[in-house]
Motif scaffolding. Structure first.
Motif, PDB file in Angstrom:
ATOM      1  N   ALA A 145      -7.106  37.645  19.203  1.00  0.00           N
ATOM      2  CA  ALA A 145      -5.897  36.865  19.470  1.00  0.00           C
ATOM      3  C   ALA A 145      -4.749  37.828  19.736  1.00  0.00           C
ATOM      4  O   ALA A 145      -4.355  38.599  18.867  1.00  0.00           O
ATOM      5  N   MET A 146      -4.214  37.789  20.954  1.00  0.00           N
ATOM      6  CA  MET A 146      -3.099  38.657  21.324  1.00  0.00           C
ATOM      7  C   MET A 146      -1.764  38.014  20.923  1.00  0.00           C
ATOM      8  O   MET A 146      -0.808  38.705  20.657  1.00  0.00           O
ATOM      9  N   GLU A 148      -0.038  33.868  19.394  1.00  0.00           N
ATOM     10  CA  GLU A 148      -0.199  32.454  19.079  1.00  0.00           C
ATOM     11  C   GLU A 148       1.057  31.734  19.549  1.00  0.00           C
ATOM     12  O   GLU A 148       2.169  32.261  19.438  1.00  0.00           O
ATOM     13  N   ALA A 149       0.859  30.546  20.085  1.00  0.00           N
ATOM     14  CA  ALA A 149       2.009  29.760  20.539  1.00  0.00           C
ATOM     15  C   ALA A 149       1.685  28.283  20.400  1.00  0.00           C
ATOM     16  O   ALA A 149       0.549  27.877  20.663  1.00  0.00           O
ATOM     17  N   PRO A 150       2.690  27.481  20.002  1.00  0.00           N
ATOM     18  CA  PRO A 150       2.463  26.033  19.932  1.00  0.00           C
ATOM     19  C   PRO A 150       2.565  25.437  21.342  1.00  0.00           C
ATOM     20  O   PRO A 150       3.616  25.484  21.963  1.00  0.00           O
ATOM     21  N   VAL A 151       1.464  24.945  21.862  1.00  0.00           N
ATOM     22  CA  VAL A 151       1.445  24.359  23.202  1.00  0.00           C
ATOM     23  C   VAL A 151       1.087  22.883  23.064  1.00  0.00           C
ATOM     24  O   VAL A 151       0.004  22.555  22.550  1.00  0.00           O
ATOM     25  N   ILE A 159      -8.083  28.235  22.804  1.00  0.00           N
ATOM     26  CA  ILE A 159      -7.615  29.313  23.686  1.00  0.00           C
ATOM     27  C   ILE A 159      -6.699  28.687  24.728  1.00  0.00           C
ATOM     28  O   ILE A 159      -7.068  27.709  25.391  1.00  0.00           O
ATOM     29  N   ILE A 160      -5.481  29.276  24.863  1.00  0.00           N
ATOM     30  CA  ILE A 160      -4.520  28.753  25.837  1.00  0.00           C
ATOM     31  C   ILE A 160      -4.318  29.716  27.013  1.00  0.00           C
ATOM     32  O   ILE A 160      -3.802  29.322  28.045  1.00  0.00           O
ATOM     33  N   GLN A 161      -4.760  30.959  26.843  1.00  0.00           N
ATOM     34  CA  GLN A 161      -4.652  31.932  27.931  1.00  0.00           C
ATOM     35  C   GLN A 161      -5.679  33.037  27.701  1.00  0.00           C
ATOM     36  O   GLN A 161      -5.926  33.434  26.564  1.00  0.00           O
ATOM     37  N   VAL A 179      -7.194  37.054  24.112  1.00  0.00           N
ATOM     38  CA  VAL A 179      -6.767  35.683  24.419  1.00  0.00           C
ATOM     39  C   VAL A 179      -5.496  35.309  23.676  1.00  0.00           C
ATOM     40  O   VAL A 179      -5.140  35.925  22.672  1.00  0.00           O
ATOM     41  N   GLY A 180      -4.841  34.286  24.211  1.00  0.00           N
ATOM     42  CA  GLY A 180      -3.743  33.633  23.512  1.00  0.00           C
ATOM     43  C   GLY A 180      -4.288  32.371  22.864  1.00  0.00           C
ATOM     44  O   GLY A 180      -5.157  31.695  23.442  1.00  0.00           O
ATOM     45  N   VAL A 181      -3.812  32.067  21.672  1.00  0.00           N
ATOM     46  CA  VAL A 181      -4.358  30.951  20.901  1.00  0.00           C
ATOM     47  C   VAL A 181      -3.259  29.960  20.546  1.00  0.00           C
ATOM     48  O   VAL A 181      -2.139  30.357  20.216  1.00  0.00           O
ATOM     49  N   SER A 182      -3.592  28.674  20.594  1.00  0.00           N
ATOM     50  CA  SER A 182      -2.649  27.633  20.244  1.00  0.00           C
ATOM     51  C   SER A 182      -2.459  27.606  18.729  1.00  0.00           C
ATOM     52  O   SER A 182      -3.398  27.714  17.966  1.00  0.00           O
TER      53      SER A 182
END
Length: 187
Positions: A145-146, A148-151, A159-161, A179-182
């Motif tokens: 996880a690079m 975390e963001a609330p999407v 995984i969001i990105q 990856v980016g993670v929600s």
């Protein structure tokens, strides 16, 4: 008087036979002791032989395992060093606009062919690409996880990105997929 001589003779004969029997018993006893000693030595040598045989078999198995690991994972340093080359070629292809593809079709085709050849070489040597997709569940065994963001519209842990693909060498992780993670809280 003849009788005492007979008696002495019989006593001496009995003593001689008793001594002879005692000597035979001692001889048998020493032969038994020697036989017991030889049996003990045989058992000890048999035990040492069996242990040496087991050690040799374990060494053979260990060297076979080491050989297999060297064959499978010996090139992991080189493979790890080639991953940024793969990433850069992929980014170059993704960055090419339609106009650049038209003008430099041969160049783009050459880079695509080189990428395919690199993927073929990776596959030949047991390197597998980990290509997660947006919406996949985050797996800490394969992904890093690079951020975390609330999407909105996603679940926590999705995984969001995908920043970079990951790679496995046979069953060992060469590099996790970045990856980016929600972090969207559960509603």
């Amino acid at each position: 008087m003849a009788e005492p001589k007979n008696e002495d003779f019989l006593d001496s004969l009995a003593n001689a036979e008793a001594e002879e029997l005692a000597d035979e018993m001692n001889e048998i006893s020493s032969e038994d002791a020697e036989l017991d000693s030889l049996r003990a030595e045989r058992d000890m040598l048999k035990d040492r032989f069996m242990r040496a045989l087991a050690d040799a078999e374990n060494a053979r198995k260990r060297s076979e395992k080491d050989r297999r690991e060297a064959e499978n994972y010996g090139g992991s340093k080189l493979a790890r060093d080639l991953l940024p080359v793969f990433d850069n070629m992929k980014r170059a292809l993704e960055a090419a606009t339609e106009e650049q593809r038209t003008v430099s079709a041969a160049l783009i085709e050459g880079v695509e062919l080189t990428m395919r050849e690199m993927q073929n070489v990776f596959a030949k040597h047991g390197i597998e690409i980990i290509a997660p997709q947006v919406g996949d569940k985050f797996d800490p065994q394969l992904h890093q996880a690079m951020f975390e963001a609330p999407v909105p519209g996603t679940k926590s842990g999705e995984i969001i990105q995908v920043a970079a693909e990951g790679f496995l060498l046979h069953d060992r992780l060469l590099r996790p997929a970045q990856v980016g993670v929600s972090s969207m809280p559960a509603s």
